[in-house]
Design a protein around this motif. Structure first.
Motif, PDB file in Angstrom:
ATOM      1  N   ASP A   1      17.936   3.253  -3.398  1.00 55.77           N
ATOM      2  CA  ASP A   1      17.443   3.809  -2.135  1.00 55.77           C
ATOM      3  C   ASP A   1      17.936   5.245  -1.997  1.00 55.77           C
ATOM      4  OD1 ASP A   1      16.762   4.525   0.444  1.00 55.77           O
ATOM      5  OD2 ASP A   1      17.609   2.741   1.382  1.00 55.77           O
ATOM      6  N   GLU A   2      17.075   6.188  -2.305  1.00 57.06           N
ATOM      7  CA  GLU A   2      17.469   7.602  -2.334  1.00 57.06           C
ATOM      8  C   GLU A   2      17.788   8.164  -0.962  1.00 57.06           C
ATOM      9  OE1 GLU A   2      14.547   9.754  -4.561  1.00 57.06           O
ATOM     10  OE2 GLU A   2      14.950   8.607  -6.395  1.00 57.06           O
ATOM     11  N   LYS A   3      17.482   7.440   0.088  1.00 53.24           N
ATOM     12  CA  LYS A   3      17.819   7.906   1.438  1.00 53.24           C
ATOM     13  C   LYS A   3      19.297   7.704   1.755  1.00 53.24           C
ATOM     14  CE  LYS A   3      14.702   5.276   3.458  1.00 53.24           C
ATOM     15  NZ  LYS A   3      14.065   4.613   2.327  1.00 53.24           N
ATOM     16  N   LEU A   4      19.975   6.867   0.973  1.00 53.14           N
ATOM     17  CA  LEU A   4      21.384   6.548   1.241  1.00 53.14           C
ATOM     18  C   LEU A   4      22.317   7.302   0.293  1.00 53.14           C
ATOM     19  CD1 LEU A   4      21.262   2.648   1.592  1.00 53.14           C
ATOM     20  CD2 LEU A   4      21.447   4.327   3.447  1.00 53.14           C
ATOM     21  N   PRO A   5      23.490   7.691   0.784  1.00 56.90           N
ATOM     22  CA  PRO A   5      24.524   8.205  -0.121  1.00 56.90           C
ATOM     23  C   PRO A   5      24.938   7.110  -1.110  1.00 56.90           C
ATOM     24  CG  PRO A   5      25.114   8.611   2.186  1.00 56.90           C
ATOM     25  CD  PRO A   5      23.926   7.697   2.185  1.00 56.90           C
ATOM     26  N   ALA A   6      25.504   7.510  -2.237  1.00 53.33           N
ATOM     27  CA  ALA A   6      25.805   6.572  -3.324  1.00 53.33           C
ATOM     28  C   ALA A   6      26.719   5.425  -2.878  1.00 53.33           C
ATOM     29  CB  ALA A   6      26.441   7.324  -4.491  1.00 53.33           C
ATOM     30  N   VAL A   7      27.795   5.732  -2.167  1.00 50.83           N
ATOM     31  CA  VAL A   7      28.727   4.675  -1.756  1.00 50.83           C
ATOM     32  C   VAL A   7      28.038   3.696  -0.810  1.00 50.83           C
ATOM     33  CG1 VAL A   7      30.870   4.180  -0.522  1.00 50.83           C
ATOM     34  CG2 VAL A   7      30.811   6.021  -2.200  1.00 50.83           C
ATOM     35  N   ASP A   8      27.177   4.201   0.062  1.00 54.93           N
ATOM     36  CA  ASP A   8      26.433   3.318   0.966  1.00 54.93           C
ATOM     37  C   ASP A   8      25.451   2.444   0.194  1.00 54.93           C
ATOM     38  OD1 ASP A   8      27.824   4.376   3.077  1.00 54.93           O
ATOM     39  OD2 ASP A   8      26.181   5.647   3.788  1.00 54.93           O
TER      40      ASP A   8
ATOM     41  N   ARG B   1      27.099   7.938 -11.021  1.00 49.67           N
ATOM     42  CA  ARG B   1      26.926   9.331 -11.455  1.00 49.67           C
ATOM     43  C   ARG B   1      26.353  10.195 -10.338  1.00 49.67           C
ATOM     44  NH1 ARG B   1      26.746   7.247 -16.691  1.00 49.67           N
ATOM     45  NH2 ARG B   1      24.661   6.399 -16.553  1.00 49.67           N
ATOM     46  N   ILE B   2      25.425   9.619  -9.578  1.00 42.03           N
ATOM     47  CA  ILE B   2      24.878  10.350  -8.433  1.00 42.03           C
ATOM     48  C   ILE B   2      25.994  10.674  -7.448  1.00 42.03           C
ATOM     49  CG2 ILE B   2      23.387  10.126  -6.393  1.00 42.03           C
ATOM     50  CD1 ILE B   2      21.468   8.487  -8.261  1.00 42.03           C
ATOM     51  N   GLY B   3      26.807   9.678  -7.137  1.00 38.38           N
ATOM     52  CA  GLY B   3      27.919   9.885  -6.210  1.00 38.38           C
ATOM     53  C   GLY B   3      28.924  10.900  -6.722  1.00 38.38           C
ATOM     54  N   GLN B   4      29.193  10.864  -8.021  1.00 36.76           N
ATOM     55  CA  GLN B   4      30.114  11.837  -8.593  1.00 36.76           C
ATOM     56  C   GLN B   4      29.513  13.241  -8.556  1.00 36.76           C
ATOM     57  OE1 GLN B   4      30.822   9.902 -12.411  1.00 36.76           O
ATOM     58  NE2 GLN B   4      32.884   9.291 -11.749  1.00 36.76           N
ATOM     59  N   GLY B   5      28.221  13.327  -8.842  1.00 33.08           N
ATOM     60  CA  GLY B   5      27.553  14.630  -8.827  1.00 33.08           C
ATOM     61  C   GLY B   5      27.509  15.250  -7.444  1.00 33.08           C
ATOM     62  N   GLN B   6      27.476  14.422  -6.428  1.00 29.67           N
ATOM     63  CA  GLN B   6      27.422  14.911  -5.049  1.00 29.67           C
ATOM     64  C   GLN B   6      28.816  15.020  -4.417  1.00 29.67           C
ATOM     65  OE1 GLN B   6      24.674  12.065  -3.320  1.00 29.67           O
ATOM     66  NE2 GLN B   6      22.888  13.231  -4.039  1.00 29.67           N
ATOM     67  N   GLY B   7      29.842  14.765  -5.222  1.00 26.02           N
ATOM     68  CA  GLY B   7      31.209  14.890  -4.716  1.00 26.02           C
ATOM     69  C   GLY B   7      31.654  13.756  -3.815  1.00 26.02           C
ATOM     70  N   GLU B   8      30.903  12.672  -3.827  1.00 17.38           N
ATOM     71  CA  GLU B   8      31.220  11.538  -2.962  1.00 17.38           C
ATOM     72  C   GLU B   8      32.206  10.572  -3.615  1.00 17.38           C
ATOM     73  OE1 GLU B   8      28.753   8.045  -0.594  1.00 17.38           O
ATOM     74  OE2 GLU B   8      27.686   9.372  -1.960  1.00 17.38           O
ATOM     75  N   ILE B   9      32.193  10.543  -4.945  1.00 16.44           N
ATOM     76  CA  ILE B   9      33.064   9.653  -5.720  1.00 16.44           C
ATOM     77  C   ILE B   9      33.831  10.514  -6.717  1.00 16.44           C
ATOM     78  CG2 ILE B   9      33.111   7.720  -7.367  1.00 16.44           C
ATOM     79  CD1 ILE B   9      30.433   6.783  -6.116  1.00 16.44           C
TER      80      ILE B   9
END
Length: 196
Positions: free
Chosen positions: A74-81, A139-147
């Motif tokens: 679900d691209e509307k949600l941040p990775a952790v969510d 990887r998405i979360g890491q790329g966005q600085g979330e993880i």
């Protein structure tokens, strides 16, 4: 509307039969009785019980992929969510089963990896698919600085699947959501933290 084929009835029913009884606890008699079809139908549609279990495993995996589509992808949600939504959705599924049956992938992995090379090879593919789905969102979360990037996304994904399967195994033994909730608390408080 056309009636489902007997093969389809056996597969659909077989997901529940193997999930509830296990591979060894479900003979062809039980499989066909649960599906409401004559016993002779089984051999008309499946060359072996192993072949049947492989098809059932694929059907179960397809259902998991649908959940992944609405949560992890679900691209509307941040990775952790996305990850939280996935584990929460599977938790609802487990609760509906009374915390009894866990994951068919984990169940078959424990039961059959020493007894069937066909199923072991198939389980490797399914586990790889699950791990890849986790790794993609990590990887998405890491790329966005979330993880945090301190750990490799593939390593985290492998850890996630192994820990999740272990939590579900313990859940089955306890018939309690506590191992699942403990898994989620630890995961989101440690591994899935933003960079410091």
């Amino acid at each position: 509307m056309a009636r489902p084929s007997l093969r389809e009835k056996i597969i659909e029913s077989g997901v529940q039969t193997l999930h509830e009884r296990g591979y060894s606890g479900a003979g062809v008699r039980e499989i066909t009785a649960d599906a409401g079809v004559p016993q002779g139908c089984f051999t008309n549609h499946f060359r072996s019980k192993e072949a049947f279990a492989s098809v059932v495993l694929d059907r179960y995996h397809q259902r998991t992929q649908v959940i992944m589509d609405t949560t992890l992808r679900d691209e509307k949600l941040p990775a952790v969510d996305r990850l939280r939504a996935y584990f929460d959705e599977i938790t609802r599924w487990l609760e509906e089963a009374g915390w009894r049956y866990g994951c068919l992938v984990g169940n078959l992995s424990l039961e059959m990896s020493e007894h069937s090379e066909v199923l072991r090879s198939h389980l490797i593919e399914v586990c790889r698919s699950l791990t890849d789905a986790f790794a993609d969102v990590l990887r998405i979360g890491q790329g966005q600085g979330e993880i945090s990037r301190d750990l490799d996304a593939d390593d985290i994904a492998t850890f996630l699947l192994a820990s999740w399967e272990g939590a579900m195994m313990r859940m089955k033994v306890d018939r309690s959501p506590q191992p699942i909730e403990q898994f989620k608390r630890v995961l989101f408080a440690t591994v899935l933290q933003p960079p410091r």
